[in-house]
Every structure is written in structure tokens, then in C-alpha cells.
Design an enzyme around this catalytic site. Structure first.
Site, mmCIF file in Angstrom:
data_model
loop_
_atom_site.group_PDB
_atom_site.id
_atom_site.type_symbol
_atom_site.label_atom_id
_atom_site.label_comp_id
_atom_site.label_asym_id
_atom_site.label_seq_id
_atom_site.Cartn_x
_atom_site.Cartn_y
_atom_site.Cartn_z
ATOM 1 N N GLU A 14 58.335 29.229 29.998
ATOM 2 C CA GLU A 14 59.300 28.250 30.489
ATOM 3 C C GLU A 14 60.380 28.117 29.412
ATOM 4 O O GLU A 14 60.055 27.892 28.249
ATOM 5 C CB GLU A 14 58.604 26.901 30.712
ATOM 6 C CG GLU A 14 59.545 25.883 31.293
ATOM 7 C CD GLU A 14 58.897 24.521 31.560
ATOM 8 O OE1 GLU A 14 57.674 24.373 31.346
ATOM 9 O OE2 GLU A 14 59.643 23.623 31.973
ATOM 10 N N ARG A 61 43.491 29.945 24.411
ATOM 11 C CA ARG A 61 44.778 29.937 23.726
ATOM 12 C C ARG A 61 44.557 29.982 22.225
ATOM 13 O O ARG A 61 43.473 29.681 21.728
ATOM 14 C CB ARG A 61 45.589 28.704 24.114
ATOM 15 C CG ARG A 61 44.990 27.392 23.630
ATOM 16 C CD ARG A 61 45.660 26.187 24.268
ATOM 17 N NE ARG A 61 47.049 26.068 23.932
ATOM 18 C CZ ARG A 61 48.051 26.105 24.814
ATOM 19 N NH1 ARG A 61 47.805 26.254 26.088
ATOM 20 N NH2 ARG A 61 49.293 25.967 24.440
ATOM 21 N N LYS A 90 55.198 22.890 22.425
ATOM 22 C CA LYS A 90 56.663 22.942 22.341
ATOM 23 C C LYS A 90 57.258 21.540 22.306
ATOM 24 O O LYS A 90 58.264 21.315 21.651
ATOM 25 C CB LYS A 90 57.214 23.718 23.543
ATOM 26 C CG LYS A 90 57.083 25.218 23.368
ATOM 27 C CD LYS A 90 57.822 25.960 24.464
ATOM 28 C CE LYS A 90 56.979 26.046 25.709
ATOM 29 N NZ LYS A 90 57.573 26.894 26.755
HETATM 30 P P1 ATP Z 1 53.623 24.214 25.771
HETATM 31 O O1 ATP Z 1 52.441 23.537 26.369
HETATM 32 O O2 ATP Z 1 53.698 24.154 24.312
HETATM 33 O O3 ATP Z 1 54.922 23.876 26.448
HETATM 34 P P2 ATP Z 1 53.268 26.389 27.481
HETATM 35 O O4 ATP Z 1 51.953 27.057 27.609
HETATM 36 O O5 ATP Z 1 53.620 25.455 28.560
HETATM 37 O O6 ATP Z 1 53.386 25.747 26.064
HETATM 38 P P3 ATP Z 1 54.903 28.439 28.439
HETATM 39 O O7 ATP Z 1 56.315 28.718 28.136
HETATM 40 O O8 ATP Z 1 54.580 27.950 29.798
HETATM 41 O O9 ATP Z 1 54.426 27.415 27.346
HETATM 42 O O10 ATP Z 1 53.983 29.667 28.050
HETATM 43 C C1 ATP Z 1 54.243 30.985 28.423
HETATM 44 C C2 ATP Z 1 52.966 31.776 28.332
HETATM 45 O O11 ATP Z 1 52.462 31.730 26.996
HETATM 46 C C3 ATP Z 1 51.907 31.217 29.222
HETATM 47 O O12 ATP Z 1 51.312 32.295 29.926
HETATM 48 C C4 ATP Z 1 50.923 30.583 28.306
HETATM 49 O O13 ATP Z 1 49.632 30.691 28.797
HETATM 50 C C5 ATP Z 1 51.105 31.371 27.013
HETATM 51 N N1 ATP Z 1 50.790 30.552 25.855
HETATM 52 C C6 ATP Z 1 51.365 29.392 25.493
HETATM 53 N N2 ATP Z 1 50.790 28.885 24.396
HETATM 54 C C7 ATP Z 1 49.812 29.750 24.033
HETATM 55 C C8 ATP Z 1 48.842 29.787 22.978
HETATM 56 N N3 ATP Z 1 48.755 28.823 22.063
HETATM 57 N N4 ATP Z 1 47.998 30.839 22.920
HETATM 58 C C9 ATP Z 1 48.077 31.823 23.831
HETATM 59 N N5 ATP Z 1 48.954 31.845 24.851
HETATM 60 C C10 ATP Z 1 49.819 30.818 24.962
HETATM 61 MG MG MG Z 2 53.955 25.731 30.597
#
Ligand code: ATP
Ligand code: MG
Length: 577
Positions: free
Chosen positions: A37, A264, A274
Site C-alpha cells: 500500500e 512476518r 508504517k
Molecule cells: P503496515 O502494517 O506497517 O502498514 P502492511 O503489511 O500493511 O504494513 P503493506 O504495504 O500492505 O504493509 O505490505 C505489503 C506486503 O508486505 C504485504 O504482502 C505484507 O504482507 C508484507 N509485509 C509487510 N510487513 C512485513 C513484515 N514485517 N514481514 C514480512 N512481510 C511483510
Molecule cells: Mg496493509
């Protein structure tokens, strides 16, 4: 991925894919995606997902990995984030080729699918307030209750949904919900919202839409539209999988990807959300998303991390179904290993102490040969100027040396790297403060290159720079951003920021570095002998003042941890965490 890197050992996801290929599912195709995102910069957790998705595509014949921006929530999203994400994925060494997509490109199709759901009696417009929706949802222990709007007719739903789209209603006054089961033990299945009103322009679709699809609805359909075969996501989405499958089953789409969840990455002494990283940026705790203390890809890059070291880290942590915390020293170990191979050695004095060699002729300069990298003879040699006035590190001299302190002290002899043996014959003090401002030394001309013909030994070798030839520099030393391994562990009522390390940045100036660094380009990486790995800052370094970021020290606590772990597993003891 470069060909010199080894293939990751098979994990449970790669095993699933191998089985699918063997059974000739998906006509033998492997299509993955990385779906960020665009509401922040990528961090090291995303790197794990990138390495996994792009890595799997690269390992399989004709495998493809899409980069898809999951841009369904206007307001929080921004073009700056899109650009940074593309830059970071490329920098990590991956290529999406032609496969760059935006969920917002599917808004028309997602709307059509919603109409189909309504026509099938599988979705309805609900006019409860957000608070009421919450109240009706029930809890983990109590079933929810049906919304009074659940029985609206197809015609009424079509009419209301169309008017939602046309902008007739206020935000929050209606939502479109999937009609599933308000008594489901899985809360995600209790008639989840699939469209909401948000009267806000979108950075790509402008003001075309004022209703936007919810994540769970948009994501599975985007996967399906793109022909994704394996939709890999983190463990929190395990409970969402029934909804993922439900949406695709109702719509009888051609492609029904398989969702697979993995744990994760959590890294000690930092945070990965984020939202929280944005807080640090907005409150000025750090200088930006690319502050070298941030766990973001851009922060790590500016700090001096290499793409290879990050890929290596992601490979070493592996992929599993169990959440855990990885010690940040493993990441540091990986960058040390890579930089040991590739970083040229130089001499830099961080906290200078003046040394005058009394028996070295004034005005004489010798160009001494120094090896650029003992790990890589191909990197050759350079010349380092030596003269009568030098600087060494303050901590390399002690007036009263404690036991086992073998460096310089009154009357003691040490080696200057690539140069001569020197002996301290006196000190000069500031008349007012009594502090030592200068060391008086003599050198032995017979020890050029660092050895004594009579075989006498010294127990320390110091780095140094020539006063007249050295360049001034600012050096930024970084430590962990947070004091606690898990910064989210806080006292009642406190914020994660209460765990910030107040000493995460120390700025040293003026430091003195050898003249070969005059041509150091921003972003280039060096080992300062005996000090650590440093990288020329890409934002603040200039011709007037070189600025270096310390990537990592030379000391490697991970090596010790690894040794202990090996010993433990050899003796059959349980491994920690
Ligand atoms: P946040 O909760 O910090 O906003 P998010 O998971 O919502 O992070 P996205 O931009 O939706 O962020 O993530 C893109 C991809 O990266 C998703 O497929 C997510 O599963 C993966 N991802 C995000 N954080 C991690 C992590 N700590 N370890 C492994 N994969 C991750
Ligand atoms: Mg997300």
C-alpha cells in the site's frame, strides 16, 4: 537475483509450489505478487516479502512476480511513496518487467463484481451507523445480530449502491456488505463491509469515485484479475482466508489463487509498522524516512547497507509459520560479511590526538604503500603520505596504561600501520587545563613497512593520518533506535516512543581521514581500519565537508550468538525463542 547467490533452501511455501507444479496445477505457471500500500516507505519486513515473492518467480521457469500498488484508500496514499517503493524494489535487485499494476485500475471491474454480488443476493447496502455496525457484530464469544437492512431487496440494493456511487450520501451513512453469516465464529465472515463512501479524490482516479472497495474484497479480486497463482501474505491474514475464498467462489471467477500465509519479520530494537514509522518522521525524532537509523530500505541504503547483504539476511531468516523476533545483530552480521569482501580499507581518525615525530625531518613526506583489501588482492594498493606531524586516535594512548592495554603509553613502542615503529618520549599539556594536547615520539627508520630487523615485537598496530595531508570529515555514529528489544513493551499509558534511545546518533567533528578519500563519491563504502564500515552520506556530504555514516562496527556479537546456538544444538539443548 545474481547468479552467484545460492538458491534458498526449500521452505514450506516453495514445497507447496513444487507440488502444484508436479500436479500441473495452474498449467504449470507460477505468478506471485508484491502488493504494497503506497502509504509509507518500504522497510526490512517488506524486503522479506519482496525476496520471497520475486525470489520464487525467479527460481521457476517462466515465473513472474507482479508489483501491485494496493491503492484503495485515498488520503493516506501518495505519489512520493509510489516512487520510493519502485526505487527500493529495483535497488534490492528485482525487476517486475511489464508487470506493474495498480488496484485502482480495477475500480470499474470491482464495481461490476459488486453489482453481480448484489444481484445474486450476496451483498446488501447497510445503513447502520459505524457504531451500530460494531455493536451488531458481536464478539469472539457472542454471535453477531443481523442488520435490519439485511433483507433489503435486490432492486433497493442496486438503487442505493448506484446512488452511493453517484455521491448522494455522506461518508459513513451507508456501506455495502457481503451477506455471509452473522453467527460465524470468524468475525471476518460476519457480513464484512466491501465498499464504503469516502468523498475524497484519489491520486490516480481523481474524483471519479467517491466509494472505495475494502481491502479484503479488492485484494482477492485483484489477485484473480492478474492471474496470480500463489498469493503469499503474512500470518495476520490467515483468518481472512475464508473471506478471500468466499468472494472468489461467489463470483465464479476463472482464476482462484491460493492464499498462503507466513510469519512476518520482527526485528529487535526497531519497529516495523508504517503508521509508527510515519509518527517518527512527522514528530521529527528522525530526519526523514531515509534517516540512517530507520529500518526502511532507504534508511538502510543511506546507512551503507548493500542490496546483497539484505537479500542474504532474508535468506538466512527463512520462511516459517511461527512468529518470532530476529536479533538485529544478524542483519549487522550480514552487512559486515558483504562489506568485508567489497569495501576498500582506509585510515580515518575519529577523535584525533596530535603526534609529533621528533626525529623525522621537517618537510619530508614519504608515500607508503597500503593494501586496499587483504580479502581481495585484485583491489590493489594505494599510497598514503607519512610526515612528521600525524594524528592518532585519542583512545590509542593512555598515560597510565591498565593491564592488558598494549597500545601507546609513555616509553612504549607501537607500530603505525604500513609505516614505522614509534615510541612515546613525552607529552605536551595545555597550561591551563593540564590536558594532554600532543604526544612527542621518535620513530625507528629501520622499521619501514612495519617490521623490525632485530626481530623485536610490538603488541599494537595503530591507524593514523598525516596532519598536513588529511581531510576533515564529519562522522555520524549510529546506535539502535530503541533501547528495548521490543519497543512496543511500554509502561501503562506510555507511547512506543518512550523506549527511544536518546543516544542513537552521535556526531563527531572534525574527524580526519586519509587524502585518498578526496574523490569519494556519495554512497561509496569503506572500512576505516579498526573502526568499522562507513559510507559517504548521499545527502549531506560535499566537497567542503565529507560526511560519513557508520554502517556498522567491526565487532560482531552475532558470531558469538551463533557459536553458542551451535553448541547448544550440538548438546541437544533447546534453542532460545
Ligand atoms: P503496515 O502494517 O506497517 O502498514 P502492511 O503489511 O500493511 O504494513 P503493506 O504495504 O500492505 O504493509 O505490505 C505489503 C506486503 O508486505 C504485504 O504482502 C505484507 O504482507 C508484507 N509485509 C509487510 N510487513 C512485513 C513484515 N514485517 N514481514 C514480512 N512481510 C511483510
Ligand atoms: Mg496493509
Amino acid at each position: 537475483m545474481t547468479m552467484t547467490e545460492s538458491r534458498p533452501s526449500p521452505d514450506f511455501i516453495r514445497n507447496i509450489i513444487a507440488e502444484d507444479l508436479k500436479a500441473n496445477r495452474n498449467e504449470g505457471r507460477v505468478v506471485t505478487r508484491f502488493p504494497p500500500e503506497p502509504n509509507g516507505y518500504l522497510h526490512i519486513g517488506h524486503a522479506k516479502s519482496i525476496c520471497l515473492n520475486f525470489g520464487i518467480a525467479a527460481e521457476n521457469k517462466d515465473g513472474v512476480c507482479h508489483l501491485r500498488f494496493d491503492d484503495t484508500d485515498p488520503g493516506k496514499e501518495d505519489i512520493e511513496y509510489i516512487e520510493s517503493i519502485k526505487r527500493d524494489v529495483k535497488w534490492l535487485g528485482f525487476d517486475w518487467g511489464e508487470h506493474l499494476y495498480y488496484a485502482s485500475d480495477y475500480f470499474d471491474r470491482l464495481y461490476e463484481y459488486a453489482i453481480q454480488l448484489i444481484k445474486k443476493g450476496k451483498a446488501y447496502v447497510c445503513s447502520l451507523s459505524p457504531e451500530e455496525v460494531k455493536e451488531y457484530r458481536g464478539t469472539l464469544t457472542e454471535p453477531g445480530r443481523d442488520s435490519p437492512y439485511r433483507s433489503r431487496s435486490v432492486e433497493e440494493n442496486l438503487d442505493l449502491f448506484e446512488r452511493m456511487r453517484a455521491g448522494e450520501f455522506e461518508d459513513g451513512s451507508h456501506i455495502l456488505r457481503a451477506k455471509i453469516d452473522m453467527a460465524s465464529p470468524n468475525l471476518n465472515m460476519r457480513d464484512p463491509a466491501i465498499y464504503r463512501i469516502k468523498r475524497m479524490p484519489h491520486h490516480r482516479t481523481g474524483d471519479k469515485w467517491c466509494i472505495y472497495p475494502m481491502y479484503d474484497y479488492a485484494h482477492c479480486l485483484s489477485d484473480s484479475i492478474e492471474g496470480i497463482t500463489h498469493s503469499i501474505c503474512t500470518l495476520e491474514f490467515e483468518d481472512h482466508r475464508p473471506l478471500y475464498d468466499w468472494v472468489l467462489d461467489q463470483l465464479e471467477v476463472e482464476c482462484h489463487p491460493r492464499q498462503i500465509e507466513f510469519a512476518r519479520l520482527n526485528l529487535s530494537h526497531t519497529i516495523m509498522s508504517k503508521r509508527k514509522l510515519l509518527k517518527l518522521v512527522e514528530s521529527g525524532v528522525v530526519t526523514g524516512w531515509d534517516d540512517p537509523r530507520m529500518p526502511t530500505i532507504s534508511g538502510l541504503r543511506r546507512r551503507g547497507y548493500t542490496p546483497k547483504s539484505i537479500r542474504d539476511f532474508c535468506e538466512r531468516i527463512g520462511v516459517s509459520k511461527r512468529n518470532s523476533m530476529v536479533d538485529v545483530s544478524l542483519l549487522e552480521h550480514c552487512v559486515r560479511q558483504d562489506l568485508n569482501q567489497r569495501a576498500p580499507r582506509v585510515m580515518g581518525v575519529l577523535r584525533p590526538l596530535k603526534v609529533v615525530i621528533e626525529n623525522y625531518p621537517e618537510g619530508r613526506v614519504e608515500e607508503l604503500e597500503a593494501v586496499n583489501n587483504p580479502e581481495d588482492p585484485g583491489m590493489g594498493c594505494r599510497k598514503v603520505p607519512f610526515s612528521r606531524v600525524l594524528y592518532i586516535e585519542q583512545e590509542d594512548f593512555r598515560e597510565d596504561p591498565p593491564k592488558k592495554y598494549f597500545r601507546l603509553a609513555p616509553g612504549r613502542e607501537v607500530r603505525l600501520r604500513y609505516a614505522y615503529f614509534i615510541k612515546c618520549v613525552g607529552v605536551v599539556r595545555d597550561e591551563q587545563t593540564g590536558e594532554i594536547t600532543e604526544l612527542r615520539c621518535t620513530y625507528d627508520p629501520g622499521t619501514r613497512g612495519g617490521g623490525a630487523p632485530d626481530g623485536r615485537k610490538v603488541r599494537a598496530t595503530l591507524h593514523w593520518v598525516s596532519a598536513a595531508h588529511s581531510l576533515r570529515a564529519e562522522v555520524r555514529l549510529y546506535d539502535h533506535l530503541f533501547l528495548k528489544a521490543n519497543p512496543d513493551e511500554v509502561e501503562d499509558g506510555a507511547d512506543f516512543r518512550s523506549n527511544l534511545n536518546p543516544n542513537s546518533l552521535e556526531i563527531l567533528t572534525p574527524c580526519l581521514v586519509e587524502p585518498s578519500l578526496a574523490n569519494a563519491v556519495p554512497g561509496s563504502r569503506y572500512q576505516f581500519e579498526r573502526q568499522g564500515y562507513f559510507c559517504v552520506d548521499t545527502k549531506d556530504s560535499s566537497d567542503k565537508l565529507l560526511v560519513f555514516n557508520r554502517t556498522v562496527t567491526l565487532r560482531d556479537p552475532w558470531a558469538k550468538i551463533e557459536k553458542a546456538l551451535k553448541k547448544q544444538s550440538a548438546t541437544g539443548k533447546k534453542q532460545p525463542g
